[in-house]
Design a protein around this motif. Structure first.
Motif, PDB file in Angstrom:
ATOM      1  N   TYR A 138       9.511  31.580 -36.848  1.00 52.48           N
ATOM      2  CA  TYR A 138       9.525  32.729 -35.943  1.00 52.48           C
ATOM      3  C   TYR A 138       8.475  32.613 -34.824  1.00 52.48           C
ATOM      4  O   TYR A 138       7.783  33.560 -34.492  1.00 52.48           O
ATOM      5  N   THR A 139       8.352  31.405 -34.292  1.00 57.76           N
ATOM      6  CA  THR A 139       7.478  31.177 -33.150  1.00 57.76           C
ATOM      7  C   THR A 139       8.262  30.420 -32.075  1.00 57.76           C
ATOM      8  O   THR A 139       9.327  29.847 -32.328  1.00 57.76           O
ATOM      9  N   GLU A 140       7.701  30.405 -30.880  1.00 56.41           N
ATOM     10  CA  GLU A 140       8.342  29.687 -29.775  1.00 56.41           C
ATOM     11  C   GLU A 140       8.409  28.198 -30.049  1.00 56.41           C
ATOM     12  O   GLU A 140       9.414  27.542 -29.764  1.00 56.41           O
ATOM     13  N   ASN A 141       7.336  27.638 -30.631  1.00 54.36           N
ATOM     14  CA  ASN A 141       7.310  26.211 -30.930  1.00 54.36           C
ATOM     15  C   ASN A 141       8.381  25.832 -31.947  1.00 54.36           C
ATOM     16  O   ASN A 141       8.951  24.733 -31.886  1.00 54.36           O
ATOM     17  N   THR A 142       8.642  26.720 -32.899  1.00 57.36           N
ATOM     18  CA  THR A 142       9.679  26.450 -33.893  1.00 57.36           C
ATOM     19  C   THR A 142      11.052  26.414 -33.246  1.00 57.36           C
ATOM     20  O   THR A 142      11.892  25.575 -33.586  1.00 57.36           O
ATOM     21  N   VAL A 143      11.292  27.325 -32.321  1.00 55.29           N
ATOM     22  CA  VAL A 143      12.580  27.337 -31.605  1.00 55.29           C
ATOM     23  C   VAL A 143      12.747  26.047 -30.806  1.00 55.29           C
ATOM     24  O   VAL A 143      13.826  25.431 -30.802  1.00 55.29           O
ATOM     25  N   ILE A 144      11.688  25.609 -30.135  1.00 57.49           N
ATOM     26  CA  ILE A 144      11.743  24.360 -29.373  1.00 57.49           C
ATOM     27  C   ILE A 144      12.005  23.183 -30.309  1.00 57.49           C
ATOM     28  O   ILE A 144      12.802  22.283 -29.995  1.00 57.49           O
ATOM     29  N   LEU A 145      11.353  23.174 -31.471  1.00 52.97           N
ATOM     30  CA  LEU A 145      11.568  22.112 -32.453  1.00 52.97           C
ATOM     31  C   LEU A 145      13.034  22.054 -32.875  1.00 52.97           C
ATOM     32  O   LEU A 145      13.632  20.976 -32.946  1.00 52.97           O
ATOM     33  N   GLY A 146      13.622  23.221 -33.143  1.00 54.44           N
ATOM     34  CA  GLY A 146      15.029  23.253 -33.536  1.00 54.44           C
ATOM     35  C   GLY A 146      15.938  22.750 -32.440  1.00 54.44           C
ATOM     36  O   GLY A 146      16.916  22.030 -32.704  1.00 54.44           O
ATOM     37  N   MET A 147      15.633  23.100 -31.190  1.00 59.82           N
ATOM     38  CA  MET A 147      16.455  22.629 -30.074  1.00 59.82           C
ATOM     39  C   MET A 147      16.334  21.124 -29.907  1.00 59.82           C
ATOM     40  O   MET A 147      17.342  20.425 -29.703  1.00 59.82           O
ATOM     41  N   VAL A 148      15.130  20.597 -29.977  1.00 60.09           N
ATOM     42  CA  VAL A 148      14.928  19.156 -29.810  1.00 60.09           C
ATOM     43  C   VAL A 148      15.661  18.398 -30.909  1.00 60.09           C
ATOM     44  O   VAL A 148      16.343  17.392 -30.641  1.00 60.09           O
ATOM     45  N   TYR A 149      15.553  18.873 -32.136  1.00 60.11           N
ATOM     46  CA  TYR A 149      16.218  18.188 -33.246  1.00 60.11           C
ATOM     47  C   TYR A 149      17.732  18.179 -33.068  1.00 60.11           C
ATOM     48  O   TYR A 149      18.393  17.155 -33.275  1.00 60.11           O
ATOM     49  N   ASN A 150      18.304  19.307 -32.689  1.00 59.71           N
ATOM     50  CA  ASN A 150      19.758  19.414 -32.600  1.00 59.71           C
ATOM     51  C   ASN A 150      20.339  18.742 -31.370  1.00 59.71           C
ATOM     52  O   ASN A 150      21.468  18.238 -31.404  1.00 59.71           O
ATOM     53  N   PHE A 151      19.580  18.727 -30.261  1.00 56.09           N
ATOM     54  CA  PHE A 151      20.141  18.245 -29.004  1.00 56.09           C
ATOM     55  C   PHE A 151      19.651  16.866 -28.597  1.00 56.09           C
ATOM     56  O   PHE A 151      20.113  16.337 -27.580  1.00 56.09           O
ATOM     57  N   LEU A 152      18.727  16.268 -29.338  1.00 58.08           N
ATOM     58  CA  LEU A 152      18.202  14.948 -28.978  1.00 58.08           C
ATOM     59  C   LEU A 152      19.300  13.883 -28.859  1.00 58.08           C
ATOM     60  O   LEU A 152      19.274  13.081 -27.921  1.00 58.08           O
TER      61      LEU A 152
END
Length: 274
Positions: A138-152
């Motif tokens: 539930y942080t901004e960094n966690t959301v970015i991590l999820g996006m990087v993992y899924n869209f890399l």
């Protein structure tokens, strides 16, 4: 004549699933339906530009841009490694890199929730070593991590597909002329790979800007992006007019960014090597 007949099913598909939905969104964005009938209005678009909703737009653009930049930084070296002529079992590595994409998008995101939750695997391992971590979810960094993992993979594969087609004789000629590896990369490899870079940026930035699953699961109720806001208007508050106006503005933003990227790509193709 046969070619025209074969195109009819595709034209019908485009009409039903693309043109009609887009027309409905445009209709609801500029018309209000009430007991007195249907009225033309721009109130929905006026609400879009209220400060509270502009903040959501800016936050979504910022997070999508950061995620895209991280994917490019991580993905370009990975694409170069996969495209290396000295790499054995290249096809196997490409398949292994693509395999996570075969898993359901929602399942992959839930897996990160399991890893990052308070009693998850990462917190448990760190506690074993006597390190107490703050909340990871539930942080901004966690959301970015999820996006990087899924869209890399969407960044790596377009760049790889361009790099692997570069004529090795061009690189050997540059080396024979005394160019160092850095100069070869800067003046030969990178300019030739710009079409793949442009495609990768588009393929990562667009879903990162519009996603709502990642921000809802990894960001929780404390973190709202434009995709979540549109989803709420259609499924929760049932304000289809405002949701349609948000969708139209988002579509215009995507079209403008794609136009800029395509124009930049054409300019670099016409300019040749640096």
């Amino acid at each position: 004549m046969k070619k025209h007949l074969m195109a009819y099913p595709y034209a019908l598909w485009i009409l039903i699933f693309i043109i009609v939905p887009l027309a409905l969104i445009l209709f609801y964005s500029v018309f209000s339906i009430d007991a007195e009938g249907i009225h033309f209005t721009l109130e929905h678009f006026r609400r879009v530009f209220e400060p509270i909703y502009l903040a959501v737009f800016f936050r979504s653009i910022k997070i999508a841009a950061i995620s895209t930049a991280i994917c490019l930084i991580l993905g370009y070296p990975m694409a170069m490694i996969l495209a290396s002529k000295n790499l054995s079992k290249k096809s196997l590595l490409v398949v292994l890199f693509v395999i996570p994409m075969w898993m359901n998008f929602l399942a992959r995101t839930y897996a990160w929730m399991t890893l990052l939750e308070k009693n998850g695997l990462i917190a448990t391992i760190m506690e074993f070593f006597g390190v107490e971590l703050p909340s990871l979810l539930y942080t901004e960094n966690t959301v970015i991590l999820g996006m990087v993992y899924n869209f890399l993979p969407f960044m790596v594969l377009p760049i790889y597909s361009v790099l692997v087609k570069i004529d090795k004789a061009v690189l050997e000629a540059a080396e024979d002329l005394g160019a160092t590896p850095i100069i070869v990369f800067r003046r030969v490899i990178f300019p030739l790979s710009l079409p793949g870079v442009s495609s990768g940026i588009i393929m990562v930035f667009m879903p990162a800007l519009t996603t709502f699953v990642i921000s809802r699961l990894l960001g929780g109720a404390h973190f709202t992006l434009i995709g979540n806001l549109i989803e709420q208007q259609f499924l929760t508050t049932m304000d289809w007019g405002f949701g349609s106006a948000l969708s139209v503005v988002l579509m215009l933003m995507i079209m403008v960014s794609m136009g800029v990227a395509m124009r930049y790509e054409k300019e670099n193709e016409g300019g040749g090597l640096w």
